[in-house]
Design a protein around this motif. Structure first.
Motif, mmCIF file in Angstrom:
data_model
loop_
_atom_site.group_PDB
_atom_site.id
_atom_site.type_symbol
_atom_site.label_atom_id
_atom_site.label_comp_id
_atom_site.label_asym_id
_atom_site.label_seq_id
_atom_site.Cartn_x
_atom_site.Cartn_y
_atom_site.Cartn_z
ATOM 1 N N ARG A 139 26.217 -14.400 -43.112
ATOM 2 C CA ARG A 139 26.935 -15.233 -44.085
ATOM 3 C C ARG A 139 27.180 -16.638 -43.540
ATOM 4 N NH1 ARG A 139 29.881 -11.369 -47.320
ATOM 5 N NH2 ARG A 139 28.211 -10.415 -48.512
ATOM 6 N N ILE A 140 27.550 -16.714 -42.273
ATOM 7 C CA ILE A 140 27.787 -18.026 -41.662
ATOM 8 C C ILE A 140 26.500 -18.839 -41.666
ATOM 9 C CG2 ILE A 140 28.297 -19.214 -39.487
ATOM 10 C CD1 ILE A 140 30.344 -16.937 -38.938
ATOM 11 N N GLN A 141 25.395 -18.216 -41.275
ATOM 12 C CA GLN A 141 24.116 -18.926 -41.252
ATOM 13 C C GLN A 141 23.730 -19.412 -42.644
ATOM 14 O OE1 GLN A 141 21.461 -16.102 -39.414
ATOM 15 N NE2 GLN A 141 22.052 -16.698 -37.348
ATOM 16 N N GLU A 142 23.917 -18.575 -43.651
ATOM 17 C CA GLU A 142 23.589 -18.970 -45.022
ATOM 18 C C GLU A 142 24.477 -20.114 -45.496
ATOM 19 O OE1 GLU A 142 24.070 -15.338 -47.172
ATOM 20 O OE2 GLU A 142 22.154 -14.525 -46.505
ATOM 21 N N THR A 143 25.752 -20.033 -45.161
ATOM 22 C CA THR A 143 26.694 -21.070 -45.579
ATOM 23 C C THR A 143 26.369 -22.400 -44.916
ATOM 24 O OG1 THR A 143 28.433 -19.433 -45.936
ATOM 25 C CG2 THR A 143 29.135 -21.718 -45.652
ATOM 26 N N VAL A 144 26.182 -22.368 -43.609
ATOM 27 C CA VAL A 144 25.899 -23.599 -42.869
ATOM 28 C C VAL A 144 24.571 -24.210 -43.325
ATOM 29 C CG1 VAL A 144 25.426 -24.541 -40.568
ATOM 30 C CG2 VAL A 144 27.329 -22.963 -40.901
ATOM 31 N N ALA A 145 23.604 -23.377 -43.635
ATOM 32 C CA ALA A 145 22.303 -23.887 -44.091
ATOM 33 C C ALA A 145 22.420 -24.643 -45.415
ATOM 34 C CB ALA A 145 21.309 -22.737 -44.222
ATOM 35 N N GLN A 178 31.757 2.022 -33.499
ATOM 36 C CA GLN A 178 30.997 0.985 -32.792
ATOM 37 C C GLN A 178 29.962 0.346 -33.709
ATOM 38 O OE1 GLN A 178 28.801 2.332 -29.340
ATOM 39 N NE2 GLN A 178 27.375 0.626 -29.524
ATOM 40 N N TYR A 179 29.179 1.166 -34.417
ATOM 41 C CA TYR A 179 28.123 0.635 -35.273
ATOM 42 C C TYR A 179 28.692 -0.095 -36.488
ATOM 43 C CZ TYR A 179 24.848 3.296 -32.416
ATOM 44 O OH TYR A 179 24.106 3.794 -31.373
ATOM 45 N N ARG A 180 29.817 0.367 -37.003
ATOM 46 C CA ARG A 180 30.451 -0.348 -38.120
ATOM 47 C C ARG A 180 30.913 -1.735 -37.671
ATOM 48 N NH1 ARG A 180 31.223 2.467 -42.779
ATOM 49 N NH2 ARG A 180 31.175 4.741 -42.630
ATOM 50 N N GLN A 181 31.446 -1.826 -36.454
ATOM 51 C CA GLN A 181 31.859 -3.133 -35.929
ATOM 52 C C GLN A 181 30.650 -4.047 -35.756
ATOM 53 O OE1 GLN A 181 33.980 -1.882 -32.400
ATOM 54 N NE2 GLN A 181 35.961 -2.045 -33.422
ATOM 55 N N GLY A 188 21.440 -16.493 -58.115
ATOM 56 C CA GLY A 188 20.743 -15.628 -59.048
ATOM 57 C C GLY A 188 19.606 -14.827 -58.445
ATOM 58 N N LYS A 189 19.391 -14.957 -57.148
ATOM 59 C CA LYS A 189 18.309 -14.229 -56.489
ATOM 60 C C LYS A 189 18.898 -13.184 -55.557
ATOM 61 C CE LYS A 189 15.145 -18.121 -56.547
ATOM 62 N NZ LYS A 189 14.380 -19.063 -55.743
ATOM 63 N N ARG A 190 18.283 -12.041 -55.530
ATOM 64 C CA ARG A 190 18.741 -10.964 -54.664
ATOM 65 C C ARG A 190 18.216 -11.190 -53.248
ATOM 66 N NH1 ARG A 190 20.559 -5.690 -55.692
ATOM 67 N NH2 ARG A 190 20.182 -4.315 -53.955
ATOM 68 N N ARG A 191 19.123 -11.114 -52.288
ATOM 69 C CA ARG A 191 18.728 -11.270 -50.890
ATOM 70 C C ARG A 191 18.171 -9.961 -50.368
ATOM 71 N NH1 ARG A 191 24.300 -13.370 -48.689
ATOM 72 N NH2 ARG A 191 24.528 -11.164 -48.792
ATOM 73 N N GLY A 192 17.173 -10.074 -49.526
ATOM 74 C CA GLY A 192 16.661 -8.892 -48.857
ATOM 75 C C GLY A 192 17.536 -8.577 -47.653
ATOM 76 N N ILE A 193 17.499 -7.348 -47.236
ATOM 77 C CA ILE A 193 18.279 -6.958 -46.065
ATOM 78 C C ILE A 193 17.405 -7.149 -44.828
ATOM 79 C CG2 ILE A 193 17.658 -4.538 -46.337
ATOM 80 C CD1 ILE A 193 20.453 -3.884 -45.197
ATOM 81 N N SER A 194 17.992 -7.709 -43.801
ATOM 82 C CA SER A 194 17.237 -7.949 -42.576
ATOM 83 C C SER A 194 16.985 -6.623 -41.859
ATOM 84 C CB SER A 194 18.006 -8.892 -41.653
ATOM 85 O OG SER A 194 19.128 -8.233 -41.093
ATOM 86 N N PRO A 195 15.965 -6.582 -41.031
ATOM 87 C CA PRO A 195 15.708 -5.359 -40.260
ATOM 88 C C PRO A 195 16.906 -4.972 -39.380
ATOM 89 C CG PRO A 195 13.801 -6.799 -40.168
ATOM 90 C CD PRO A 195 14.903 -7.575 -40.848
ATOM 91 N N GLU A 196 17.598 -5.976 -38.836
ATOM 92 C CA GLU A 196 18.769 -5.692 -37.998
ATOM 93 C C GLU A 196 19.860 -4.990 -38.808
ATOM 94 O OE1 GLU A 196 22.178 -7.905 -35.286
ATOM 95 O OE2 GLU A 196 20.948 -9.107 -36.620
ATOM 96 N N LEU A 197 20.134 -5.498 -40.010
ATOM 97 C CA LEU A 197 21.168 -4.882 -40.847
ATOM 98 C C LEU A 197 20.744 -3.483 -41.292
ATOM 99 C CD1 LEU A 197 22.344 -7.887 -43.056
ATOM 100 C CD2 LEU A 197 23.482 -6.897 -41.068
ATOM 101 N N ALA A 244 29.911 -7.591 -37.761
ATOM 102 C CA ALA A 244 29.608 -8.829 -37.035
ATOM 103 C C ALA A 244 28.269 -9.408 -37.492
ATOM 104 C CB ALA A 244 29.597 -8.570 -35.532
ATOM 105 N N ALA A 245 27.277 -8.553 -37.683
ATOM 106 C CA ALA A 245 25.961 -9.016 -38.130
ATOM 107 C C ALA A 245 26.032 -9.585 -39.546
ATOM 108 C CB ALA A 245 24.945 -7.875 -38.058
ATOM 109 N N LEU A 246 26.808 -8.946 -40.411
ATOM 110 C CA LEU A 246 26.975 -9.460 -41.776
ATOM 111 C C LEU A 246 27.680 -10.813 -41.767
ATOM 112 C CD1 LEU A 246 27.965 -6.161 -43.604
ATOM 113 C CD2 LEU A 246 25.949 -7.569 -44.097
#
Length: 78
Positions: free
Chosen positions: A47-53, A34-37, A4-13, A41-43
């Motif tokens: 997601r993996i970090q959020e899931t594993v956490a 290149q940048y889309r790839q 229910g909380k909106r995530r902020g976008i990281s500076p990298e993204l 990958a960054a997204l």
């Protein structure tokens, strides 16, 4: 949204999104690809970090199994 909380976008993204937009605006298709790839990958990494956490601690057997799934395949792309 997560819980229910909106995530902020990281500076990298944000930076990668800007690079994609700039490449599109300037008609630089190779850079856009290149940048889309990189953005995908960054997204995925986020997601993996959020899931594993959100998981309980992994057992050694679970870690081994996950590591095997993520290991590069011989002859495959790294």
């Amino acid at each position: 949204m997560t819980n229910g909380k909106r995530r902020g976008i990281s500076p990298e993204l944000a930076s990668l999104r800007g690079k994609v937009a700039m490449a599109v605006t300037r008609g630089r298709r190779d850079e856009e690809i290149q940048y889309r790839q990189e953005l995908k990958a960054a997204l995925l990494e986020q997601r993996i970090q959020e899931t594993v956490a959100s998981w309980p601690p992994l057992t050694p057997a679970m870690r081994t199994k996950l590591a095997a799934l993520l290991a590069p395949v011989a002859g495959g792309a790294e």
